[in-house]
Design an enzyme around this catalytic site. Structure first.
Site, PDB file in Angstrom:
ATOM      1  CG  ASP A 227       4.650   6.709   0.160  1.00  0.00           C
ATOM      2  OD1 ASP A 227       4.401   7.114   1.306  1.00  0.00           O
ATOM      3  OD2 ASP A 227       5.752   6.912  -0.391  1.00  0.00           O
TER       4      ASP A 227
ATOM      5  CB  THR B 130       1.653   5.551  -8.073  1.00  0.00           C
ATOM      6  OG1 THR B 130       2.985   5.974  -7.769  1.00  0.00           O
ATOM      7  CG2 THR B 130       1.682   4.460  -9.130  1.00  0.00           C
TER       8      THR B 130
HETATM    9  P1  5GP Z   1       2.973   6.832  -4.188  1.00  0.00           P
HETATM   10  O1  5GP Z   1       2.813   7.261  -5.607  1.00  0.00           O
HETATM   11  O2  5GP Z   1       1.710   6.413  -3.519  1.00  0.00           O
HETATM   12  O3  5GP Z   1       3.739   7.855  -3.367  1.00  0.00           O
HETATM   13  O4  5GP Z   1       3.976   5.639  -4.184  1.00  0.00           O
HETATM   14  C1  5GP Z   1       3.637   4.386  -4.556  1.00  0.00           C
HETATM   15  C2  5GP Z   1       4.880   3.637  -4.949  1.00  0.00           C
HETATM   16  O5  5GP Z   1       6.028   4.043  -4.170  1.00  0.00           O
HETATM   17  C3  5GP Z   1       4.680   2.178  -4.661  1.00  0.00           C
HETATM   18  O6  5GP Z   1       4.162   1.533  -5.795  1.00  0.00           O
HETATM   19  C4  5GP Z   1       6.079   1.716  -4.329  1.00  0.00           C
HETATM   20  O7  5GP Z   1       6.738   1.367  -5.522  1.00  0.00           O
HETATM   21  C5  5GP Z   1       6.780   2.929  -3.782  1.00  0.00           C
HETATM   22  N1  5GP Z   1       6.857   2.913  -2.299  1.00  0.00           N
HETATM   23  C6  5GP Z   1       6.263   3.761  -1.445  1.00  0.00           C
HETATM   24  N2  5GP Z   1       6.544   3.454  -0.172  1.00  0.00           N
HETATM   25  C7  5GP Z   1       7.327   2.364  -0.212  1.00  0.00           C
HETATM   26  C8  5GP Z   1       7.958   1.550   0.798  1.00  0.00           C
HETATM   27  O8  5GP Z   1       7.842   1.733   2.016  1.00  0.00           O
HETATM   28  N3  5GP Z   1       8.692   0.502   0.350  1.00  0.00           N
HETATM   29  C9  5GP Z   1       8.862   0.224  -0.972  1.00  0.00           C
HETATM   30  N4  5GP Z   1       9.614  -0.833  -1.293  1.00  0.00           N
HETATM   31  N5  5GP Z   1       8.294   0.968  -1.943  1.00  0.00           N
HETATM   32  C10 5GP Z   1       7.533   2.023  -1.570  1.00  0.00           C
END
Ligand code: 5GP
Ligand code: MG
Length: 172
Positions: free
Chosen positions: A97, A101
């Site tokens: 996203d 992470t």
């Molecule tokens: P990042 O660190 O890339 O912003 O977020 C990754 C984490 O955010 C993913 O492992 C997930 O847990 C959560 N996440 C991001 N977008 C979504 C989404 O559309 N749906 C869900 N269920 N979780 C999301």
């Protein structure tokens, strides 16, 4: 809820990724590292689509988001990760996203001296990236919508849904 990718579409794409990864890592000392809990379904399917010897392990990440998308508090843990020094690591999560992470976990794991580290996700929300890195392997690029299923949760539920669905405001 609206289906974005059916279980058959996911299965076909995971088979393609498995073929590609099996070629990339053939003859290499590979550890597949999943990010709990969202990656468990993808890891389970993907490793069975990779007919090459490898080990698996899991690490943890959780982010507590407020009402806005800013102010994310990311916590990660490598507790329980076996020695990956000199090994190829394939770090797997459900979705890329903002990328924070996987970037944080990749930095921590890189400090342990792997031979290589690449990332793979089922879904890549292309418009939301806040880091320099992009996923090395991905299943599908998706727009900025909240998705559930195939490991992705809403408040801890729906991870067992066999498809990827979009949750719309009316579904909440
Ligand atoms: P990042 O660190 O890339 O912003 O977020 C990754 C984490 O955010 C993913 O492992 C997930 O847990 C959560 N996440 C991001 N977008 C979504 C989404 O559309 N749906 C869900 N269920 N979780 C999301
Ligand atoms: Mg997650």
């Amino acid at each position: 809820m609206r289906t974005l990718y059916s279980s058959a579409q996911i299965a076909e794409r995971v088979r393609e990724l498995g073929d590609e990864l099996a070629r990339v890592y053939a003859g290499r000392p590979l550890t597949v590292v999943g990010v709990l809990h969202g990656s468990v379904v993808l890891v389970a399917d993907l490793i069975r689509a990779m007919p090459i010897p490898h080990q698996i392990a899991f690490v943890r990440a959780s982010s507590y988001r407020g009402e806005t998308t800013t102010g994310t508090n990311l916590q990660t843990s490598l507790e329980g990760l076996p020695d990956v020094a000199g090994r190829d690591v394939l770090l797997i999560d459900d979705i890329f996203d903002t990328g924070r992470t996987l970037s944080a976990l990749a930095a921590s794991i890189n400090a342990l001296g792997p031979a290589s580290l690449r990332t793979a996700v089922l879904l890549w929300k292309v418009d939301r990236r806040e880091v320099a890195a992009t996923p090395d392997y991905y299943g599908f690029r998706i727009p900025d919508e909240f998705v559930i299923g195939y490991g992705l949760d809403y408040n801890g539920n729906y991870r067992n849904l066999p498809e990827i669905a979009v949750m719309e405001p009316g579904d909440l």
